[in-house]
Design an enzyme around this catalytic site. Structure first.
Site, PDB file in Angstrom:
ATOM      1  N   THR B 146       0.742  -1.287  -0.152  1.00  0.00           N
ATOM      2  CA  THR B 146       0.009  -0.020   0.071  1.00  0.00           C
ATOM      3  C   THR B 146       0.736   1.122  -0.103  1.00  0.00           C
ATOM      4  O   THR B 146       1.822   1.542   0.893  1.00  0.00           O
ATOM      5  CB  THR B 146      -1.046   0.001   1.483  1.00  0.00           C
ATOM      6  OG1 THR B 146      -1.669  -1.185   1.376  1.00  0.00           O
ATOM      7  CG2 THR B 146      -1.793   1.146   1.268  1.00  0.00           C
ATOM      8  N   GLU B 147       0.629   2.159  -0.759  1.00  0.00           N
ATOM      9  CA  GLU B 147       1.147   3.350  -1.055  1.00  0.00           C
ATOM     10  C   GLU B 147       2.679   3.531  -1.167  1.00  0.00           C
ATOM     11  O   GLU B 147       3.527   4.122  -0.783  1.00  0.00           O
ATOM     12  CB  GLU B 147       0.839   4.141   0.050  1.00  0.00           C
ATOM     13  CG  GLU B 147      -0.633   4.694   0.315  1.00  0.00           C
ATOM     14  CD  GLU B 147      -1.387   5.388  -0.785  1.00  0.00           C
ATOM     15  OE1 GLU B 147      -0.572   5.947  -1.795  1.00  0.00           O
ATOM     16  OE2 GLU B 147      -2.446   5.563  -0.633  1.00  0.00           O
ATOM     17  N   LEU B 148       3.286   2.149  -1.791  1.00  0.00           N
ATOM     18  CA  LEU B 148       4.715   1.706  -1.698  1.00  0.00           C
ATOM     19  C   LEU B 148       5.421   1.850  -0.456  1.00  0.00           C
ATOM     20  O   LEU B 148       6.813   2.251  -0.367  1.00  0.00           O
ATOM     21  CB  LEU B 148       5.287   2.573  -2.947  1.00  0.00           C
ATOM     22  CG  LEU B 148       4.918   2.669  -4.249  1.00  0.00           C
ATOM     23  CD1 LEU B 148       5.845   3.162  -5.357  1.00  0.00           C
ATOM     24  CD2 LEU B 148       4.715   1.068  -4.867  1.00  0.00           C
ATOM     25  N   TRP B 300       5.387   6.694  -0.908  1.00  0.00           N
ATOM     26  CA  TRP B 300       5.560   7.563  -2.062  1.00  0.00           C
ATOM     27  C   TRP B 300       4.633   8.861  -1.861  1.00  0.00           C
ATOM     28  O   TRP B 300       4.586   9.552  -2.967  1.00  0.00           O
ATOM     29  CB  TRP B 300       5.202   6.835  -3.530  1.00  0.00           C
ATOM     30  CG  TRP B 300       3.838   6.465  -3.460  1.00  0.00           C
ATOM     31  CD1 TRP B 300       2.745   6.530  -2.621  1.00  0.00           C
ATOM     32  CD2 TRP B 300       3.030   6.141  -4.888  1.00  0.00           C
ATOM     33  NE1 TRP B 300       1.582   6.348  -3.480  1.00  0.00           N
ATOM     34  CE2 TRP B 300       1.857   5.699  -4.567  1.00  0.00           C
ATOM     35  CE3 TRP B 300       3.625   5.615  -6.122  1.00  0.00           C
ATOM     36  CZ2 TRP B 300       1.046   5.200  -5.681  1.00  0.00           C
ATOM     37  CZ3 TRP B 300       2.734   5.059  -6.815  1.00  0.00           C
ATOM     38  CH2 TRP B 300       1.501   4.835  -6.702  1.00  0.00           C
TER      39      TRP B 300
END
Lengths: 426, 402
Positions: B146-148, B300
């Protein structure tokens, strides 16, 4: 004896508590067949016909009367002299006064028209409306026959003063709240000046509580003998039996009101935290909105009580009743409350109440827990007790009900009429 | 050969409906069907359908020389099933070409990797099954959190689940002088390859493309090719990672984003020495240059590339901690609705709405939030969570009784 009374709003079109109190008082007066002219800035036509109503928006002013000019001169003086904004640079000050002078012209031309349509609200032109209301009051005082003037709160004080000037009849100033209750320590000087002028011009002052009387004496420099305490009452003292079913298994403790400094919401949150740590079977609800709402949400998150402490936002009408009906304990931790009618509403819903000693209602409601607003330990203690010790909550419910029955507007009206008689005879 | 690796994130949260205190204990339907359906349909029309069509044309045109990679969250797959089956079909068609890779992630775009290893594994497993089910038994080899969000220990867990590689952000503060344009390995578990986003070139497309005040506006294919050719010759891979909604939703069609993408592959293949690869191909072909140390999780998001968009303020931490306290009792329940709501309540977006970083990145947050303020987001979420807790207790009671 005939009374000329000035209010600011009247049900059903109200936005503050003043309208409700005026309604109760006028209703009580009607019970005693007191002859009454009730003036409001604006009438809507659907008011309960309890008095001879005068709609200030309909009153035409005849400027041939020279004394009107004097009254107006005094009013403009009041505004300009009290226009104080600190910390302006010279340039800003110049712009400001320029604009002020321009506005002053416009204001004069519209206020000095023959007729003026009031909004009757608490909008941005409030001061303008208050001034115009005074002019109208002077005209009414000239047209009507009466023995005494009664004005409610600062909004109608200039009207009361003007009517007294025109007629020479005695004036009673009724104080439901002062600027100190509304704004804390940062009072609006203009409003304060108007309040003080009204109190000084009055022959007698009625305060809604001893607490308010103290403020009038200490902050406005009024002689103690001039101020009489007459507590408010409840419009309907009947008990409400709601069919509203609670959907959560836990007990509910409620704060309901504006979430502002004066109402003491932070003390409620801190007390809630103390109770939640001891008792798993409880939920706290903060109903209402206001400038401290976000700070309260933040605090609840900080204290990690978010699944036990809820916010409803602003409630109206049925939802208010629903909230009272669902509550097991009602808390009003006000820092400063001239009277405070909501705990009495809670009692009508059979909900035991905890009120701060700094509220006027604490002077009339004996069957309630009273704590200092800042004493969160005592508040938490009281909440816990009312939730767990059925004896005490049952007693408060039953005795509160009985007490409520005595808080009727006709009793209040009787006291006020006695004050009228004394004042006229003096 | 030097290569470009395109990865597109496809996700929509299940948004909560306005849920009032009075409904706690009574209303167990939390999801705003109306707005979820509307948003899905709007984004499908503006982005998913036209962009899928364009990618399909490009893949056919270049016969294997152009390829991309997607990560489709379980939430978006559920929404496609419920609201937009034609979108699901168009993704299936893309995967059928054989030139589209799919990544594994947590089922509901959750932050559980930061809190619970057991829940993390459970979520990954669920997502794997979902992908298998919809894409003819497809088994992802590479992971995207999730979300890098990535750290050494998250990488270790991912390696433990048998993945070859993971995607993350080429955050300046972890790279230092190093370049994101190489393959790295996890600091604890060298088996796991780490691909890092080239955030400058990625964000040129994703964030700045239509930004008229940007000094490089407008971004043309020529300009982008010029920048690619300036990349040092020894650099091996340029990871262009972005939200799929960039195309047509964040950057509207009128900005020319579709035309830019239509012409990019041909220009890259003819005028640079770059090709296109999927993450698995990058991992198979490039040799890692070294370990990457990430002791503290990165993501990120925002300027800080940290977790503060979702966690860290009191509202977020309170909501997140209260939610994860429930894991054990959710696991004991066999109620499918409880299981479903548990997944959807974990979606990172709920915590994103509670972010109070108004000053730098707040405008991006405000754009994506259905709430007027983070405080409202918190109130609504906590009301729902309070009801969910009551349901769990009830469920437990019934289980004991039977």
């Amino acid at each position: 004896m005939k009374v000329l009374m000035f209010g600011w709003e009247f049900p059903p079109h109200i936005s503050g508590g003043l309208g409700t109190a005026c309604y109760g008082l006028v209703k009580g007066m009607a019970h005693h067949k007191q002859d009454l002219i009730f003036v409001v800035p604006r009438l809507w036509g659907d008011e309960d016909p309890l008095a001879e109503f005068v709609n200030a928006s309909d009153v035409e002013i005849d400027y041939r009367e020279r004394r009107f000019r004097d009254i107006w001169k005094n009013l403009t003086y009041l505004e300009v002299s009290s226009f104080l904004i600190p910390y302006l640079s010279p340039e800003e000050y110049h712009n400001h006064t320029e604009r002020l002078l321009r506005d002053q012209d416009e204001l004069e031309s519209s206020v000095l028209a023959n007729k003026f349509s009031f909004s009757g609200k608490y909008g941005k032109d409030l001061i303008l409306e208050v001034s115009r209301y005074a002019l109208v009051a002077a005209q009414i005082a000239k047209n009507k026959k009466f023995d005494l003037i009664h004005a409610h709160d600062w909004l109608s004080f200039p009207a009361g003063i003007a009517a007294k000037k025109m007629s020479g009849k005695p004036l009673i100033a009724h104080v439901h709240a002062t600027e100190f209750d509304r704004s804390g320590q940062t009072v609006n000087q203009r409003v304060y000046d108007i309040e003080r002028a009204g109190m000084e011009a009055a022959d007698k002052i009625i305060a809604v509580s001893q607490l308010t009387k103290n403020t009038i004496v200490t902050k406005y420099g009024i002689a103690e003998e001039k101020v009489v305490v007459v507590h408010n009452a409840v419009l309907d003292t009947s008990i409400i039996r709601s069919r509203e079913q609670k959907k959560v298994p836990e007990k509910i403790v409620t704060f309901l009101g504006r979430i502002t400094f004066q109402k003491g919401p932070e003390y409620f949150v801190e007390a809630a935290y103390k109770v939640i740590r001891k008792d798993d079977n409880v939920r706290f609800v903060m109903a209402g909105s206001g400038d401290l709402l976000n700070r309260m949400i933040q605090r609840v998150a900080e204290l990690r009580i978010g699944t036990k402490f809820h916010f409803t936002g602003f409630l109206k009408g049925d939802d208010v009743d629903k909230m009272f009906a669902l509550s097991d304990v009602y808390v009003m931790p006000s820092v400063s409350e001239p009277f405070g009618i909501s705990p009495l509403e809670a009692v009508r819903h059979n909900t035991p109440v905890i009120i701060s000693k700094q509220s006027g209602v604490a002077e009339v409601l004996q069957n309630a827990v009273k704590v200092d607003f800042w004493d969160i330990d005592a508040m938490a203690d009281a909440i816990f007790a009312l939730l767990h010790y059925n004896g005490i909550s049952k007693m408060f419910k039953e005795m509160g009900r009985e007490e409520l029955k005595r808080l009727k507007w006709e009793h209040v009206a009787k006291k006020v009429i006695d004050i009228y008689t004394q004042t006229v005879n003096q | 050969m030097r290569t470009i690796c395109f990865y597109f994130q496809v996700h929509q949260p299940f948004r909560l409906k306005p849920y009032r205190f009075f409904e706690i204990g009574d209303d167990h339907d939390y999801w705003d069907d109306y707005s979820n359906r509307n948003i899905m349909n709007k984004v499908a029309k503006k982005c998913y359908l036209p962009m899928n069509q364009l990618l399909l044309e490009l893949i056919h045109k270049f016969q294997g020389k152009f390829k991309v990679c997607f990560s489709l969250s379980g939430c978006i797959l559920d929404q496609m099933e419920a609201y937009a089956p034609e979108v699901l079909r168009s993704f299936q068609e893309l995967v059928d070409t054989g030139h589209v890779e799919l990544l594994n992630e947590t089922y509901s775009h959750s932050l559980c990797a930061l809190k619970s290893e057991s829940e993390f594994k459970h979520m990954v497993q669920l997502h794997q099954e979902k992908i298998k089910h919809h894409f003819k038994g497809y088994e992802p080899k590479v992971f995207r959190n999730t979300e890098l969000i990535y750290s050494d220990s998250i990488g270790e867990m991912v390696a433990g689940m048998g993945f070859d590689g993971i995607l993350s952000e080429g955050a300046k503060h972890i790279l230092g002088w190093k370049s994101p344009n190489f393959v790295y390995v996890n600091a604890h578990e060298p088996k796991l390859k780490v691909l890092l986003k080239n955030f400058r070139l990625s964000d040129d497309i994703a964030f700045r493309f239509g930004e008229k005040t940007w000094s490089d506006y407008p971004l043309t294919t020529d300009k982008f090719i010029g920048w690619l050719n300036q990349v040092p010759q020894e650099d091996e891979v340029i990871n262009l990672f972005m939200d799929y909604e960039t195309f047509g939703e964040h950057q509207w069609k009128e900005t020319g984003i579709f035309e830019f993408m239509r012409h990019l592959p041909e220009a890259v293949l003819n005028r640079t020495n770059f090709g296109f690869s999927t993450p698995s191909e990058v991992i198979a072909n490039a040799s890692p240059v070294g370990k990457i140390n990430v002791p503290i999780p990165i993501s990120w998001a925002d300027e800080e590339r940290d977790l503060t968009a979702w966690l860290g303020n009191d509202l977020q931490d309170e909501a997140f901690d209260r939610l994860f306290e429930l894991e054990a009792s959710v696991k004991r329940s066999s109620n499918p609705e409880i299981q479903r709501d548990w997944l959807y309540l974990q979606t990172s977006d709920h915590f994103y709405y509670m972010c109070t970083k108004f000053f730098s990145d707040g405008d991006i947050h405000a754009y994506f939030s259905p709430y007027e303020s983070p405080y409202e987001a918190f109130i609504n979420y906590m009301n729902v969570l309070s009801d969910f807790i009551l349901r769990l207790k009830q469920d437990e009671k019934e289980r004991i009784a039977s």
